[in-house]
Design a protein around this motif. Sequence first.
Motif, PDB file in Angstrom:
ATOM      1  N   GLY A 199      48.270  40.009  43.446  1.00  0.00           N
ATOM      2  CA  GLY A 199      48.153  38.543  42.890  1.00  0.00           C
ATOM      3  C   GLY A 199      47.240  38.565  41.604  1.00  0.00           C
ATOM      4  O   GLY A 199      47.691  38.169  40.378  1.00  0.00           O
ATOM      5  N   LEU A 200      46.215  39.009  41.691  1.00  0.00           N
ATOM      6  CA  LEU A 200      45.361  38.982  40.547  1.00  0.00           C
ATOM      7  C   LEU A 200      45.776  39.970  39.152  1.00  0.00           C
ATOM      8  O   LEU A 200      45.707  39.578  38.181  1.00  0.00           O
ATOM      9  CB  LEU A 200      43.970  39.531  40.907  1.00  0.00           C
ATOM     10  N   THR A 201      46.368  41.166  39.525  1.00  0.00           N
ATOM     11  CA  THR A 201      46.921  41.956  38.572  1.00  0.00           C
ATOM     12  C   THR A 201      48.251  41.206  37.786  1.00  0.00           C
ATOM     13  O   THR A 201      48.353  41.248  36.541  1.00  0.00           O
ATOM     14  CB  THR A 201      47.493  43.068  39.104  1.00  0.00           C
ATOM     15  N   ALA A 202      48.929  40.416  38.391  1.00  0.00           N
ATOM     16  CA  ALA A 202      49.971  39.536  37.764  1.00  0.00           C
ATOM     17  C   ALA A 202      49.420  38.482  37.098  1.00  0.00           C
ATOM     18  O   ALA A 202      50.320  38.114  36.258  1.00  0.00           O
ATOM     19  CB  ALA A 202      50.903  39.224  39.054  1.00  0.00           C
ATOM     20  N   LEU A 203      48.389  38.132  37.287  1.00  0.00           N
ATOM     21  CA  LEU A 203      47.475  36.935  36.201  1.00  0.00           C
ATOM     22  C   LEU A 203      47.068  37.544  35.010  1.00  0.00           C
ATOM     23  O   LEU A 203      47.038  36.825  33.947  1.00  0.00           O
ATOM     24  CB  LEU A 203      46.571  36.329  36.849  1.00  0.00           C
ATOM     25  N   VAL A 204      46.812  38.589  34.916  1.00  0.00           N
ATOM     26  CA  VAL A 204      46.321  39.371  33.667  1.00  0.00           C
ATOM     27  C   VAL A 204      46.910  38.928  32.346  1.00  0.00           C
ATOM     28  O   VAL A 204      46.375  38.729  31.440  1.00  0.00           O
ATOM     29  CB  VAL A 204      45.911  41.146  33.992  1.00  0.00           C
ATOM     30  N   PRO A 205      48.197  39.535  32.320  1.00  0.00           N
ATOM     31  CA  PRO A 205      48.895  39.183  31.034  1.00  0.00           C
ATOM     32  C   PRO A 205      48.999  37.640  30.547  1.00  0.00           C
ATOM     33  O   PRO A 205      49.461  37.308  29.451  1.00  0.00           O
ATOM     34  CB  PRO A 205      50.161  39.775  30.944  1.00  0.00           C
ATOM     35  N   PHE A 206      48.823  36.745  31.518  1.00  0.00           N
ATOM     36  CA  PHE A 206      48.703  35.316  31.226  1.00  0.00           C
ATOM     37  C   PHE A 206      47.328  34.735  30.989  1.00  0.00           C
ATOM     38  O   PHE A 206      47.330  33.447  30.733  1.00  0.00           O
ATOM     39  CB  PHE A 206      49.384  34.658  32.126  1.00  0.00           C
ATOM     40  N   LEU A 207      46.322  35.532  31.244  1.00  0.00           N
ATOM     41  CA  LEU A 207      44.999  34.907  31.052  1.00  0.00           C
ATOM     42  C   LEU A 207      44.817  34.810  29.385  1.00  0.00           C
ATOM     43  O   LEU A 207      44.940  35.654  28.696  1.00  0.00           O
ATOM     44  CB  LEU A 207      43.864  35.721  31.762  1.00  0.00           C
ATOM     45  N   GLY A 208      43.877  33.778  28.933  1.00  0.00           N
ATOM     46  CA  GLY A 208      43.890  33.693  27.487  1.00  0.00           C
ATOM     47  C   GLY A 208      42.167  33.872  27.149  1.00  0.00           C
ATOM     48  O   GLY A 208      41.917  34.811  26.659  1.00  0.00           O
ATOM     49  N   PRO A 209      41.401  32.960  27.602  1.00  0.00           N
ATOM     50  CA  PRO A 209      40.037  33.078  27.323  1.00  0.00           C
ATOM     51  C   PRO A 209      39.567  34.396  27.970  1.00  0.00           C
ATOM     52  O   PRO A 209      39.602  34.686  28.904  1.00  0.00           O
ATOM     53  CB  PRO A 209      39.419  31.807  27.928  1.00  0.00           C
ATOM     54  N   PHE A 210      38.264  34.957  27.022  1.00  0.00           N
ATOM     55  CA  PHE A 210      37.853  36.398  27.653  1.00  0.00           C
ATOM     56  C   PHE A 210      37.204  36.075  28.855  1.00  0.00           C
ATOM     57  O   PHE A 210      37.120  36.929  29.701  1.00  0.00           O
ATOM     58  CB  PHE A 210      36.835  36.726  26.419  1.00  0.00           C
ATOM     59  N   PRO A 211      36.331  35.058  29.042  1.00  0.00           N
ATOM     60  CA  PRO A 211      35.399  35.044  30.211  1.00  0.00           C
ATOM     61  C   PRO A 211      36.400  34.964  31.613  1.00  0.00           C
ATOM     62  O   PRO A 211      36.263  35.585  32.533  1.00  0.00           O
ATOM     63  CB  PRO A 211      34.759  33.654  30.374  1.00  0.00           C
ATOM     64  N   ALA A 212      37.820  34.539  31.478  1.00  0.00           N
ATOM     65  CA  ALA A 212      38.748  34.576  32.533  1.00  0.00           C
ATOM     66  C   ALA A 212      39.213  36.002  32.669  1.00  0.00           C
ATOM     67  O   ALA A 212      39.450  36.360  33.827  1.00  0.00           O
ATOM     68  CB  ALA A 212      39.920  33.639  32.250  1.00  0.00           C
ATOM     69  N   ILE A 213      39.535  36.616  31.646  1.00  0.00           N
ATOM     70  CA  ILE A 213      39.889  38.198  31.901  1.00  0.00           C
ATOM     71  C   ILE A 213      38.823  38.937  32.266  1.00  0.00           C
ATOM     72  O   ILE A 213      38.980  39.643  33.322  1.00  0.00           O
ATOM     73  CB  ILE A 213      40.126  38.814  30.392  1.00  0.00           C
ATOM     74  N   LEU A 214      37.597  38.578  32.010  1.00  0.00           N
ATOM     75  CA  LEU A 214      36.515  39.440  32.354  1.00  0.00           C
ATOM     76  C   LEU A 214      36.419  39.204  33.972  1.00  0.00           C
ATOM     77  O   LEU A 214      36.069  39.918  34.626  1.00  0.00           O
ATOM     78  CB  LEU A 214      35.024  39.083  31.692  1.00  0.00           C
ATOM     79  N   THR A 215      36.627  38.001  34.391  1.00  0.00           N
ATOM     80  CA  THR A 215      36.225  37.508  35.984  1.00  0.00           C
ATOM     81  C   THR A 215      37.345  38.135  36.773  1.00  0.00           C
ATOM     82  O   THR A 215      36.950  38.843  37.851  1.00  0.00           O
ATOM     83  CB  THR A 215      36.246  36.159  35.976  1.00  0.00           C
ATOM     84  N   VAL A 216      38.671  38.209  36.348  1.00  0.00           N
ATOM     85  CA  VAL A 216      39.671  38.564  36.987  1.00  0.00           C
ATOM     86  C   VAL A 216      39.771  40.107  37.046  1.00  0.00           C
ATOM     87  O   VAL A 216      39.996  40.643  38.099  1.00  0.00           O
ATOM     88  CB  VAL A 216      41.233  37.939  36.663  1.00  0.00           C
ATOM     89  N   VAL A 217      39.526  40.858  36.251  1.00  0.00           N
ATOM     90  CA  VAL A 217      39.515  42.231  35.915  1.00  0.00           C
ATOM     91  C   VAL A 217      38.281  42.556  36.788  1.00  0.00           C
ATOM     92  O   VAL A 217      38.494  43.509  37.668  1.00  0.00           O
ATOM     93  CB  VAL A 217      39.434  42.955  34.610  1.00  0.00           C
TER      94      VAL A 217
END
Length: 416
Positions: A102-120
């Motif tokens: 579920g988290l990996t499917a979100l990665v290409p749709f994340l915009g702000p850098f803090p969101a990418i940092l948190t999810v990864v």
Amino acid sequence: MSTRPTGKPEEVEEQRFRDAVRGLPARVWIVSGGILVNRIGNFLPVFIVLYLTGSGYSAGAAGLVLGASGVGNVLGNAVGGYLADRIGRRWTIVLSAVTTSGLTALVPFLGPFPAILTVVGLIGVTSQIYRPAAAAVLLDSVEATNQQRLAAFGVFRFAMNVGAALGGVIGGVLASTSYVGLFLVNAAACLLFGLVVAVLLREPPHQKSGRAETDAKSEGATGYRQAFADRTLVRFLVMTVFAEFVYIQSTVGLPLHVNDVGLSARDFGYLIGFNGLLVLTLELPITGAVARYRPEYVLAVGNLIVGIGLALTGFMTSMGMLAAMVFVWTFGEMVTSSISQAYLGSLAPPDMVGRYQGLHGVAYTMGTGAGPLIGGAVYAFGPWALWSLVAVVGVLSAQLSLPPRRKAPAVAQPDP
């Protein structure tokens, strides 16, 4: 290395290992098949830097994301070890696979850098939770003999290596087409891994009853505090950190040295490809060959070979000489790879197998995480310093692999 006093001919011992592989129970093949699928689609750790820099983020930002993922890897192994003993191997693996999907499917749709940092960072945690549980499944499923454990981990490692090799090729094709597709395929592979385990894997009855007994006791009695009280385990964990620090220099010091001697990135790729080819073709037979020796001595010899092979890299100036060194340290890698976790399985109490394997994962990720940071800094100070450090740490890892010497009992002096 000294052989065990079996009195059996060498051919019989090797045949036993082949028979052990053929006779592995279905649970080992289920988990190994699942990890094959998972590794084929495990693209995010390999391509996240290219994705981020291609999306306009700086190399520093990409490094920060990798750092968050690395910290998550350490936490994930610790959490996974606890859950494997607490809720069972099957559901720990399923939880890891589904949440990572579920988290990996979100990665290409994340915009702000803090969101990418948190999810990864969270993916770093969830993607490692399955590891102690998968190792515990292998140990639960076979007899408590060196041959059986090595056969199980040998097959599991072979599946991982095949998956990684195929995944690199498939990931490169997908990345050149669409990063959205790359991460969605990654998510699908994780989900399929979870479904395979959820549908096909069953907890053995003895594990269920053992866990019920454990739950009836105080949790502190079988927690990580008890594990750290095991001096043999602590020695093994320190050895693992040192050994992984040395081995990871194949991705830090080696490419830097390749560049310094005037070779290209393509040449480095050939060397790493040679390493992968050797592992795929020779690791399982070598695992069978070393199965008849005492594990501590096998680990010591393997770690020493890796350390010497990588330390000598600094003296090699041509592709032929570098390839020879790759063969040397890859041989050491193949000697130690499967036997490390199999030996750890012999140390763990039945109700703490997951935690012991989780701590091994923590030590592994600490070594591979610290290696690039320290190795890069030391190489910048002086290449000779890195290769000297590799030699010293390699010898230390070999020494820590050996069983500690027992002090001779004091002889009572007669009274005057």
